[in-house]
Design a protein around this motif. Structure first.
Motif, PDB file in Angstrom:
ATOM      1  N   TRP A  46       0.826  -1.211   0.000  1.00  0.00           N
ATOM      2  CA  TRP A  46       0.000   0.000   0.000  1.00  0.00           C
ATOM      3  C   TRP A  46       0.861   1.263   0.000  1.00  0.00           C
ATOM      4  O   TRP A  46       1.757   1.422   0.824  1.00  0.00           O
ATOM      5  CB  TRP A  46      -0.928   0.004   1.211  1.00  0.00           C
ATOM      6  CG  TRP A  46      -1.904   1.128   1.173  1.00  0.00           C
ATOM      7  CD1 TRP A  46      -1.757   2.377   1.683  1.00  0.00           C
ATOM      8  CD2 TRP A  46      -3.199   1.105   0.561  1.00  0.00           C
ATOM      9  NE1 TRP A  46      -2.850   3.143   1.434  1.00  0.00           N
ATOM     10  CE2 TRP A  46      -3.767   2.388   0.740  1.00  0.00           C
ATOM     11  CE3 TRP A  46      -3.929   0.140  -0.132  1.00  0.00           C
ATOM     12  CZ2 TRP A  46      -5.035   2.724   0.272  1.00  0.00           C
ATOM     13  CZ3 TRP A  46      -5.187   0.473  -0.595  1.00  0.00           C
ATOM     14  CH2 TRP A  46      -5.730   1.743  -0.393  1.00  0.00           C
ATOM     15  N   GLY A  47       0.587   2.162  -0.970  1.00  0.00           N
ATOM     16  CA  GLY A  47       1.295   3.434  -1.054  1.00  0.00           C
ATOM     17  C   GLY A  47       2.555   3.412  -1.888  1.00  0.00           C
ATOM     18  O   GLY A  47       3.167   4.461  -2.114  1.00  0.00           O
ATOM     19  N   ALA A  48       2.972   2.255  -2.361  1.00  0.00           N
ATOM     20  CA  ALA A  48       4.212   2.166  -3.140  1.00  0.00           C
ATOM     21  C   ALA A  48       4.053   2.842  -4.494  1.00  0.00           C
ATOM     22  O   ALA A  48       2.955   2.973  -5.018  1.00  0.00           O
ATOM     23  CB  ALA A  48       4.614   0.703  -3.325  1.00  0.00           C
ATOM     24  N   GLY A  49       5.180   3.266  -5.046  1.00  0.00           N
ATOM     25  CA  GLY A  49       5.172   3.885  -6.361  1.00  0.00           C
ATOM     26  C   GLY A  49       6.587   4.162  -6.815  1.00  0.00           C
ATOM     27  O   GLY A  49       7.560   3.650  -6.239  1.00  0.00           O
ATOM     28  N   ALA A  50       6.720   4.983  -7.823  1.00  0.00           N
ATOM     29  CA  ALA A  50       8.031   5.250  -8.410  1.00  0.00           C
ATOM     30  C   ALA A  50       8.969   5.949  -7.435  1.00  0.00           C
ATOM     31  O   ALA A  50      10.181   5.741  -7.465  1.00  0.00           O
ATOM     32  CB  ALA A  50       7.876   6.090  -9.679  1.00  0.00           C
ATOM     33  N   ASP A  88       1.405   0.552  -8.682  1.00  0.00           N
ATOM     34  CA  ASP A  88       1.845   1.936  -8.547  1.00  0.00           C
ATOM     35  C   ASP A  88       0.699   2.800  -8.016  1.00  0.00           C
ATOM     36  O   ASP A  88      -0.167   3.249  -8.768  1.00  0.00           O
ATOM     37  CB  ASP A  88       2.325   2.452  -9.911  1.00  0.00           C
ATOM     38  CG  ASP A  88       2.906   3.847  -9.838  1.00  0.00           C
ATOM     39  OD1 ASP A  88       2.860   4.464  -8.747  1.00  0.00           O
ATOM     40  OD2 ASP A  88       3.406   4.330 -10.871  1.00  0.00           O
ATOM     41  N   PHE A  89       0.711   3.039  -6.706  1.00  0.00           N
ATOM     42  CA  PHE A  89      -0.346   3.820  -6.069  1.00  0.00           C
ATOM     43  C   PHE A  89      -0.249   5.302  -6.403  1.00  0.00           C
ATOM     44  O   PHE A  89      -1.207   6.045  -6.178  1.00  0.00           O
ATOM     45  CB  PHE A  89      -0.291   3.636  -4.552  1.00  0.00           C
ATOM     46  CG  PHE A  89      -0.880   2.337  -4.077  1.00  0.00           C
ATOM     47  CD1 PHE A  89      -2.158   2.289  -3.560  1.00  0.00           C
ATOM     48  CD2 PHE A  89      -0.158   1.150  -4.163  1.00  0.00           C
ATOM     49  CE1 PHE A  89      -2.721   1.090  -3.129  1.00  0.00           C
ATOM     50  CE2 PHE A  89      -0.704  -0.046  -3.736  1.00  0.00           C
ATOM     51  CZ  PHE A  89      -1.985  -0.082  -3.213  1.00  0.00           C
ATOM     52  N   GLU A  90       0.887   5.751  -6.933  1.00  0.00           N
ATOM     53  CA  GLU A  90       1.073   7.165  -7.247  1.00  0.00           C
ATOM     54  C   GLU A  90       0.468   7.537  -8.596  1.00  0.00           C
ATOM     55  O   GLU A  90       0.179   8.715  -8.839  1.00  0.00           O
ATOM     56  CB  GLU A  90       2.566   7.503  -7.245  1.00  0.00           C
ATOM     57  CG  GLU A  90       3.233   7.270  -5.902  1.00  0.00           C
ATOM     58  CD  GLU A  90       4.753   7.392  -5.973  1.00  0.00           C
ATOM     59  OE1 GLU A  90       5.284   7.567  -7.094  1.00  0.00           O
ATOM     60  OE2 GLU A  90       5.401   7.309  -4.923  1.00  0.00           O
TER      61      GLU A  90
END
Length: 337
Positions: free
Chosen positions: A72-76, A93-95
């Motif tokens: 949860w919340g991970a991204g580049a 990719d949550f972003e």
């Protein structure tokens, strides 16, 4: 409230991993097809030794097998230490949804810069799966107050971006809902009766066909802005890989755009694979060579998907502003009139 398996215990860990890796054998068909990917839920709630062991055992059975994890919340900007560590091959990719929302709400240049930076974070050892909606959040279309034109643009941004497009079921039909416990309107049955003559689905199908046609470029390629701005309400960007290029034009305006672009050669022919239309190059008095491209309004898809032969698109023409609004633009038979 569910009991937790003590995966830190080696015997427990081995048993669970054995169960899961056995699915590769059980699912193999007579033609040799099998499961090729696991989507791993709640990655944070299992110890990393177990994930490393799981990854190793899967590789023994199929060196190309992949794991995409939900952390949860991970991204580049923060992969939480799961990529290039022997655990996950990819992360959801949550972003991305925030970038897409900014784009469709008018922050085109900032969103594109974010996606250029994101490109640099993705490799075949550190993948990201871009998604717009999920069962744990408000539906993306719901978050846009039901603006289907903005959903189409966000899908165009998603499916032409580097990484792995992950589509939440029903999103491609225009289904959406609030993440409202205990009703969970975002966890609907698939609307099978809304498949025929669904313009949102047709939009997704065109995008996915374009990605299939140019999979290496879109999955691996660089990204560069060629034309447009926040003020112009459209953006044209180039995706390139191994000297091959495609171009994506997105229009956030309620009106169609007529854009004049410079190309490299008089023989250049540009095809819009979205509308199945060709644009021939014209030599100008100053010696430049241009094409005129029509980008439909956002409600009509707001998208052109361009490929070129005998040359390439260089950017916006310097002979004029390059952008005109078509006050009476309509779509007929897939073409802007």
């Amino acid at each position: 409230g569910l009991p937790d398996f003590k995966t830190e215990n080696e015997a427990v860990r081995n048993q669970i991993v054995n169960w899961q890796t056995a699915w590769l054998d059980k699912s193999t068909t007579a033609n040799g097809n099998s499961i090729s990917y696991f989507r791993v839920d709640t990655v944070k709630h299992v110890d990393r030794t177990t994930w490393q062991h799981f990854r190793n055992e899967l590789t023994k059975k199929d060196p190309e097998f992949q794991l995409i994890g939900e952390a949860w919340g991970a991204g580049a900007t923060n992969n939480q230490g799961y990529l290039e560590t022997g655990t996950m091959d990819s992360l959801l990719d949550f972003e991305f949804k925030s970038i897409a929302r900014n784009f469709v709400n008018g922050q085109l240049e900032q969103a594109n810069e974010s996606l250029i930076a994101r490109n640099g974070k993705i490799s075949n050892q550190a993948l990201l799966g871009q998604f717009l909606g999920s069962h744990d959040e408000d539906g993306f279309l719901y978050s846009l107050n039901g603006d289907e034109g903005k959903l189409k643009l966000a899908a165009s941004l998603q499916i032409t971006a580097k990484g792995q497009p992950v589509i939440y079921y029903g999103e491609e039909l225009g289904q959406t809902g609030k993440n409202n416990w205990p009703e969970y309107d975002n966890r609907y049955d698939l609307a099978w009766d809304n498949v025929e003559n669904n313009d949102i689905l047709e939009h997704y199908q065109k995008l996915l066909q374009f990605r299939n046609n140019h999979s290496d470029i879109l999955a691996k390629g660089n990204r560069a802005k060629l034309a447009g701005s926040d003020e112009d309400e459209y953006l044209l960007f180039e995706r390139s890989f191994d000297n091959e290029k495609v171009y994506v034009g997105l229009n956030t305006s309620n009106k169609g755009k007529i854009v004049t672009l410079t190309v490299s050669d008089e023989e250049t022919i540009v095809t819009d694979e979205y509308a199945n239309r060709q644009f021939d190059a014209t030599k100008q008095e100053d010696g430049s060579v241009t094409i005129t491209v029509e980008i439909p309004s956002k409600d009509n898809g707001g998208t052109v998907l361009l490929s070129a032969v005998n040359g390439s698109i260089l950017g916006e023409s310097s002979n004029e502003s390059g952008v005109e609004e078509e006050e009476t633009a309509t779509i007929q038979d897939g073409y802007l009139r």
